[in-house]
Design a protein around this motif. Structure first.
Motif, PDB file in Angstrom:
ATOM      1  N   ALA A   6       0.810  -1.153   0.157  1.00 17.71           N
ATOM      2  CA  ALA A   6       0.013  -0.188   0.184  1.00 17.71           C
ATOM      3  C   ALA A   6       0.598   1.333   0.025  1.00 17.71           C
ATOM      4  O   ALA A   6       0.407   2.167  -0.725  1.00 17.71           O
ATOM      5  N   ALA A   7       1.780   1.249   0.632  1.00 21.77           N
ATOM      6  CA  ALA A   7       2.912   2.214   0.986  1.00 21.77           C
ATOM      7  C   ALA A   7       3.513   2.740  -0.486  1.00 21.77           C
ATOM      8  O   ALA A   7       3.713   3.789  -0.794  1.00 21.77           O
ATOM      9  N   GLU A   8       3.960   1.704  -1.060  1.00 19.60           N
ATOM     10  CA  GLU A   8       4.637   1.817  -2.322  1.00 19.60           C
ATOM     11  C   GLU A   8       3.671   2.592  -3.348  1.00 19.60           C
ATOM     12  O   GLU A   8       4.088   3.206  -4.266  1.00 19.60           O
ATOM     13  N   GLN A   9       2.320   2.154  -3.494  1.00 17.28           N
ATOM     14  CA  GLN A   9       1.840   2.642  -4.400  1.00 17.28           C
ATOM     15  C   GLN A   9       1.431   4.105  -4.230  1.00 17.28           C
ATOM     16  O   GLN A   9       1.470   4.764  -5.138  1.00 17.28           O
ATOM     17  N   LEU A  48       5.294  10.369  -7.083  1.00 16.89           N
ATOM     18  CA  LEU A  48       6.480  10.298  -8.092  1.00 16.89           C
ATOM     19  C   LEU A  48       5.888  10.488  -9.694  1.00 16.89           C
ATOM     20  O   LEU A  48       6.502  11.292 -10.436  1.00 16.89           O
ATOM     21  N   ASP A  49       4.700   9.967  -9.951  1.00 17.85           N
ATOM     22  CA  ASP A  49       4.236  10.391 -11.060  1.00 17.85           C
ATOM     23  C   ASP A  49       3.901  11.900 -11.463  1.00 17.85           C
ATOM     24  O   ASP A  49       3.780  12.399 -12.222  1.00 17.85           O
ATOM     25  N   GLU A  50       3.320  12.325 -10.294  1.00 17.66           N
ATOM     26  CA  GLU A  50       2.944  13.666 -10.342  1.00 17.66           C
ATOM     27  C   GLU A  50       4.190  14.631 -10.382  1.00 17.66           C
ATOM     28  O   GLU A  50       4.313  15.630 -11.147  1.00 17.66           O
ATOM     29  N   SER A  51       5.268  14.129  -9.616  1.00 19.72           N
ATOM     30  CA  SER A  51       6.636  14.841  -9.806  1.00 19.72           C
ATOM     31  C   SER A  51       7.187  14.770 -11.194  1.00 19.72           C
ATOM     32  O   SER A  51       7.642  15.803 -11.751  1.00 19.72           O
ATOM     33  N   VAL A  52       7.015  13.716 -11.758  1.00 20.08           N
ATOM     34  CA  VAL A  52       7.417  13.522 -13.307  1.00 20.08           C
ATOM     35  C   VAL A  52       6.673  14.470 -14.180  1.00 20.08           C
ATOM     36  O   VAL A  52       7.472  14.990 -15.128  1.00 20.08           O
ATOM     37  N   GLN A  53       5.638  14.591 -14.062  1.00 18.98           N
ATOM     38  CA  GLN A  53       4.641  15.432 -14.960  1.00 18.98           C
ATOM     39  C   GLN A  53       5.131  16.912 -14.887  1.00 18.98           C
ATOM     40  O   GLN A  53       5.406  17.677 -15.729  1.00 18.98           O
ATOM     41  N   ALA A  54       5.457  17.269 -13.377  1.00 15.46           N
ATOM     42  CA  ALA A  54       5.945  18.538 -13.112  1.00 15.46           C
ATOM     43  C   ALA A  54       7.151  18.783 -13.766  1.00 15.46           C
ATOM     44  O   ALA A  54       7.416  19.851 -14.143  1.00 15.46           O
ATOM     45  N   ASN A  75      13.624  11.911 -11.589  1.00 18.83           N
ATOM     46  CA  ASN A  75      12.290  11.666 -11.240  1.00 18.83           C
ATOM     47  C   ASN A  75      11.781  10.485 -11.977  1.00 18.83           C
ATOM     48  O   ASN A  75      11.104   9.711 -11.310  1.00 18.83           O
ATOM     49  N   GLU A  76      11.958  10.475 -13.382  1.00 16.63           N
ATOM     50  CA  GLU A  76      11.796   9.300 -14.096  1.00 16.63           C
ATOM     51  C   GLU A  76      12.172   7.934 -13.749  1.00 16.63           C
ATOM     52  O   GLU A  76      11.505   7.015 -13.622  1.00 16.63           O
ATOM     53  N   GLU A  77      13.518   8.016 -13.518  1.00 18.44           N
ATOM     54  CA  GLU A  77      14.049   6.664 -12.810  1.00 18.44           C
ATOM     55  C   GLU A  77      13.296   6.317 -11.561  1.00 18.44           C
ATOM     56  O   GLU A  77      13.260   5.137 -11.351  1.00 18.44           O
ATOM     57  N   GLN A  78      12.990   7.290 -10.746  1.00 16.01           N
ATOM     58  CA  GLN A  78      12.648   6.810  -9.360  1.00 16.01           C
ATOM     59  C   GLN A  78      11.226   6.228  -9.599  1.00 16.01           C
ATOM     60  O   GLN A  78      10.837   5.466  -8.924  1.00 16.01           O
ATOM     61  N   LEU A  79      10.339   6.818 -10.729  1.00 21.19           N
ATOM     62  CA  LEU A  79       8.977   6.398 -10.925  1.00 21.19           C
ATOM     63  C   LEU A  79       9.211   5.170 -11.569  1.00 21.19           C
ATOM     64  O   LEU A  79       8.251   4.134 -11.171  1.00 21.19           O
ATOM     65  N   ALA A  80       9.853   4.761 -12.384  1.00 21.38           N
ATOM     66  CA  ALA A  80      10.116   3.418 -12.694  1.00 21.38           C
ATOM     67  C   ALA A  80      10.594   2.447 -11.837  1.00 21.38           C
ATOM     68  O   ALA A  80      10.233   1.221 -11.613  1.00 21.38           O
ATOM     69  N   ASP A  81      11.415   2.725 -10.723  1.00 21.21           N
ATOM     70  CA  ASP A  81      11.958   1.830  -9.606  1.00 21.21           C
ATOM     71  C   ASP A  81      10.542   1.804  -8.766  1.00 21.21           C
ATOM     72  O   ASP A  81      10.284   0.604  -8.576  1.00 21.21           O
TER      73      ASP A  81
END
Length: 518
Positions: A433-436, A442-448, A480-486
């Motif tokens: 649950a926490a990782e979701q 992180l998805d919001e951060s990538v968009q920004a 941010n994109e790498e963190q989102l992929a991870d």
């Protein structure tokens, strides 16, 4: 006077009856299944922190790997169940324990052996023959024909000064023996072997659970690395275009050599991440190959091509906490080990009591081969033997103390295994649950970050800001994109950890494992 042997069958029946009556006397404690105080429901995300994929108290899908909707993952898991070497070793150990169980149970029944022999013998006149009668080689001329000077020992007819002449001895017959298990030693030993075989079976189930989870985790990590490679290569292409753009602007006096150098540095730094990701990709392919019993890079052709990362289902059935002890193979193995240790106590206590063995033999014995078919050449013996432990130097008491300590250890290990199992499930639910939630942020951060890079690039082209703003935005977006992929990959692997903690997968794979072990 002819001896009457008609009482022998009656004696055998009486002995058998005594054995059946006493068979109810089994030493040691009887095993009782431990009780587990399980919570009523699993913990999960609170209403204030909902998750896109939630755990629900519904029956678990045994083939949980199908929930990712990836046919290749299902194919790899199926192949691993059939070919994994750890599973094969566990199956071989199970076969060993079942064979040992057969050995232990065989002791509950009588043994019957047939035998036949031929020997050419010569008895020393100075040995037993000399004591029973005859002329010894060291005392020639002695007229004694029996022990202590008595007559009627060994007949002297046919004897020489060297004693009896060499002779042939032919014989064949049957020997039988049966230990009367009055105190349950044999039954407790068989009970221990049965529980040990059960523990080995659960160890095989646990090997299946671990293998399927490991294949799925490595596969999902591989897809995550490939997604990072895609992101890095896209950022590298963007950085290389930026280098060209900056060089053109410097040629026309719109940018400085420092801007060009910074752009080249950013492109080189981005390119430096690719070899490391490619190395991790190759290592993960090898790890999957090992789990499938393949040589290094044997799966490269199937796995190197990038593919979309599997997505998690919106609902994850996790069953009820009260079902965990039945599903987790390690809990079942620990319980069987406790059962085996409890049975060992009974076997150790039974060693304090006498052992009674019924034995007998029937044989035909003759010095002439032609007499082997004669009823007069028969010989037999029958009767019980008693063995009573009188002095063992404390060995029996030490053995009993050892068995009791081993049972205490097994009981503690069982409780620890149960607590660890519930901890694993709770940790997996919390982590999933926490990782979701982390992935969503992180998805919001990538968009920004992507929007910030577009603005910084436009301002730089228009000459409103310097290249440092573009460089900073590029680095931020890539990070941010790498963190989102991870994080996306971690969500899927956390779901695998949850399925593993719940002990899923071994029951549906049981038939395939049995077929592969044959």
């Amino acid at each position: 006077m002819r001896t009457d042997y008609r009482w022998l069958p009656l004696a055998c029946l009486v002995g058998a009856g005594v054995s059946l009556i006493m068979s109810g006397c089994t030493m040691g404690p009887d095993f009782r299944h431990p009780t587990i105080a399980a919570p009523d429901q699993w913990s999960g995300p609170s209403a204030a922190n909902p998750a896109a994929s939630v755990a629900v108290a519904e029956p678990i899908d045994p083939a949980w790997w199908n929930s990712f909707g990836d046919p290749l993952l299902t194919e790899l898991v199926t192949q691993a169940i059939q070919n994994n070497l750890d599973i094969k070793v566990a199956a071989a150990r199970l076969a060993e324990s079942r064979a040992q169980l057969g050995q232990s149970r065989a002791a509950e029944f009588p043994t019957l052996d047939g035998n036949a022999s031929y020997t050419r013998e010569f008895q020393s006149p100075d040995g037993v023959i000399g004591l029973l009668g005859g002329t010894g080689s060291s005392t020639p001329g002695t007229s004694t024909n029996g022990l202590g000077g008595r007559q009627g020992g060994v007949p002297t007819q046919g004897a020489t000064s060297s004693g009896l002449p060499p002779f042939n001895l032919y014989q064949y017959g049957f020997d039988a023996s049966w230990e009367l298990d009055l105190w349950g030693r044999v039954r407790r030993t068989a009970e221990n072997a049965s529980a040990t075989a059960e523990a080995q079976e659960e160890a095989r189930h646990d090997a299946v659970v671990s293998t399927t989870a490991e294949v799925a985790r490595d596969y999902l990590d591989l897809r995550g690395i490939q997604e990072k490679l895609r992101i890095t290569r896209e950022n590298l292409a963007y950085a290389q275009r930026t280098v060209q753009l900056t060089a053109d602007r410097a040629h026309h006096g719109l940018a400085t050599d420092l801007d060009v150098a910074n752009a080249q540095s950013q492109a080189a730094s981005t390119a430096a991440d690719i070899p490391q990701d490619e190395q991790q990709q190759a290592q993960l392919i090898n790890a999957i190959g090992l789990l499938l019993g393949e040589y290094p890079q044997a799966l490269a052709a199937r796995l190197t091509a990038p593919s979309a990362a599997p997505v998690v289902p919106p609902r994850v059935p996790v069953g009820l906490p009260s079902e965990l002890a039945h599903r987790r193979p390690d809990i079942r193995e620990a319980e069987a080990t406790l059962h085996a240790a409890t049975a060992n106590i009974g076997a150790a206590k039974a060693d304090f009591f006498p052992k009674i063995t019924l034995s007998g033999s029937v044989a035909i014995q003759a010095t002439q081969f032609t007499n082997l078919g004669s009823w007069g050449a028969r010989s037999y013996s029958a009767g019980p033997s008693l063995s009573i432990p009188l002095f063992e130097g404390g060995q029996l008491r030490a053995t009993l103390a050892l068995r009791e300590a081993q049972q205490q250890e097994a009981a503690i290990n069982y409780r620890k295994t149960v607590l660890s199992a519930f901890k694993d499930v709770d940790d997996a639910l919390t982590g999933y649950a926490a990782e979701q939630r982390r992935r969503d942020r992180l998805d919001e951060s990538v968009q920004a970050s992507r929007r910030a890079l577009e603005l910084a690039n436009k301002r730089y082209v228009r000459g409103i800001s310097n290249y440092l703003d573009v460089l900073t935005a590029q680095k931020t977006l890539l990070t941010n994109e790498e963190q989102l992929a991870d994080s996306t990959a971690t969500v899927t692997t956390n779901l695998v950890a949850l399925y593993k903690a719940l002990g899923g997968g071994w029951d549906i794979a049981e038939a395939k494992v049995s077929d592969a072990a044959q």
